[in-house]
Design a protein around this motif. Sequence first.
Motif, PDB file in Angstrom:
ATOM      1  N   PRO A   1       0.815  -1.234   0.000  1.00 31.44           N
ATOM      2  CA  PRO A   1       0.000   0.000   0.000  1.00 31.44           C
ATOM      3  C   PRO A   1       0.836   1.267   0.000  1.00 31.44           C
ATOM      4  CG  PRO A   1      -0.883  -1.578   1.569  1.00 31.44           C
ATOM      5  CD  PRO A   1       0.450  -2.115   1.127  1.00 31.44           C
ATOM      6  N   ASP A   2       2.020   1.221   0.642  1.00 32.77           N
ATOM      7  CA  ASP A   2       2.867   2.424   0.687  1.00 32.77           C
ATOM      8  C   ASP A   2       3.495   2.739  -0.669  1.00 32.77           C
ATOM      9  OD1 ASP A   2       2.329   2.640   3.369  1.00 32.77           O
ATOM     10  OD2 ASP A   2       4.049   1.397   3.945  1.00 32.77           O
TER      11      ASP A   2
ATOM     12  N   VAL B   1      -8.953  -5.679  -7.204  1.00 35.70           N
ATOM     13  CA  VAL B   1      -9.148  -4.562  -6.275  1.00 35.70           C
ATOM     14  C   VAL B   1      -9.980  -4.967  -5.050  1.00 35.70           C
ATOM     15  CG1 VAL B   1     -10.209  -2.284  -6.020  1.00 35.70           C
ATOM     16  CG2 VAL B   1      -8.700  -2.749  -7.949  1.00 35.70           C
ATOM     17  N   PRO B   2     -11.113  -5.678  -5.207  1.00 29.51           N
ATOM     18  CA  PRO B   2     -11.829  -6.121  -4.003  1.00 29.51           C
ATOM     19  C   PRO B   2     -10.950  -6.971  -3.080  1.00 29.51           C
ATOM     20  CG  PRO B   2     -13.220  -6.400  -5.932  1.00 29.51           C
ATOM     21  CD  PRO B   2     -11.860  -6.010  -6.426  1.00 29.51           C
TER      22      PRO B   2
ATOM     23  N   GLY C   1      -7.413  -3.662   4.147  1.00 28.83           N
ATOM     24  CA  GLY C   1      -8.369  -2.894   4.949  1.00 28.83           C
ATOM     25  C   GLY C   1      -8.428  -1.429   4.580  1.00 28.83           C
ATOM     26  N   LYS C   2      -8.160  -1.112   3.314  1.00 27.02           N
ATOM     27  CA  LYS C   2      -8.261   0.280   2.860  1.00 27.02           C
ATOM     28  C   LYS C   2      -8.817   0.322   1.446  1.00 27.02           C
ATOM     29  CE  LYS C   2      -4.859   2.491   0.973  1.00 27.02           C
ATOM     30  NZ  LYS C   2      -3.646   3.267   0.686  1.00 27.02           N
ATOM     31  N   ARG C   3      -9.380   1.463   1.108  1.00 23.82           N
ATOM     32  CA  ARG C   3      -9.923   1.624  -0.228  1.00 23.82           C
ATOM     33  C   ARG C   3      -8.831   2.069  -1.183  1.00 23.82           C
ATOM     34  NH1 ARG C   3     -15.443   2.623  -0.617  1.00 23.82           N
ATOM     35  NH2 ARG C   3     -15.072   2.514  -2.848  1.00 23.82           N
ATOM     36  N   PHE C   4      -8.777   1.455  -2.343  1.00 21.69           N
ATOM     37  CA  PHE C   4      -7.879   1.920  -3.400  1.00 21.69           C
ATOM     38  C   PHE C   4      -8.740   2.683  -4.397  1.00 21.69           C
ATOM     39  CE2 PHE C   4      -5.543  -1.576  -1.550  1.00 21.69           C
ATOM     40  CZ  PHE C   4      -4.260  -1.060  -1.463  1.00 21.69           C
TER      41      PHE C   4
END
Length: 257
Positions: free
Chosen positions: A129-130, A148-149, A156-159
């Motif tokens: 994610p970073d 993506v899902p 635990g984050k939205r892209f």
Amino acid sequence: MLKHTFCHLPGIDILEERKYWEKGILDWDSLKEEFLVRSKNQEDTYSRLVLDSLEFSKKEFARGNWDYFFFALPNEQKWRLFPSVRSRLLYIDIETSGLSKEDFITVVGTYDGNHFQDFLRGRDMDDFPDKVLSSHIFVSYNGVAFDVPFLEKEFGKRFRNRHFDLMYLLRSLGYRGGLKGCEKALGITRDLPFEVNGADAVRLWWQYVQYDDMEALDLLLRYNREDVTHLELLFIKAYNMKLKQTPFYGEVVPEKE
DNA sequence: TCCCTAAGCTATCCGGTTCC
DNA sequence: GGAACCGGATAGCTTAGGGA
């Protein structure tokens, strides 16, 4: 291609756009001339609206505000942005332990057009994610519905990144049968010693986990790498095929070696 | 002027497809 | 086998035009 595009303007759909092209109105400047004449002949609110939208498009183009065009273009025409946003593209493909709710991501592969990077579960997957910037535009095959899902559940984050899903682009060109099917149909070959599919990727993961089989892991990572890097080639081929359906086929993008 | 019909547009639904 | 999207099919609504 973007400067030949009119279908993001109010009241102009893909059929209307083609009519302008057939009349020799091929870019924003000639379309502006057309609507200036119309607005002079009669007080025409619609012509004014198109002229204003054209001016706005020119400004946003000069600013490099591709987000504007991303939202303004109909979904099936977003491919036209490819050359403009190429440096922002991040090709992604994941491998998982299966398809059910309990399953999880095992590998995330990314490719920015120059550098490939894989993130392996238990090694460095948490770094993924970073590495993703909000300015990155995702490119995947069926990623909107699958990758993506899975990523959002895993981390635990939205892209909320913009996204090109090549499955629908290739389908609009008549190519179906999954990623591998499209590759074959378009003459893209793989370097792996034998054919690997998604189910094999699951088996390779468990072989690595249960028996510490590094050859299985190596094969899994090579499989993922080919999946990801081939996405760019598919995008280029699809873009060029789409371009050949327009009068602007002289602007094709060369394929990499 | 009213009514009917056809055409065009929009919204909704559902099947097909694809990922591992 | 679950989820999510697209696209085709269908239904419902609006508008325009023609005839009585």
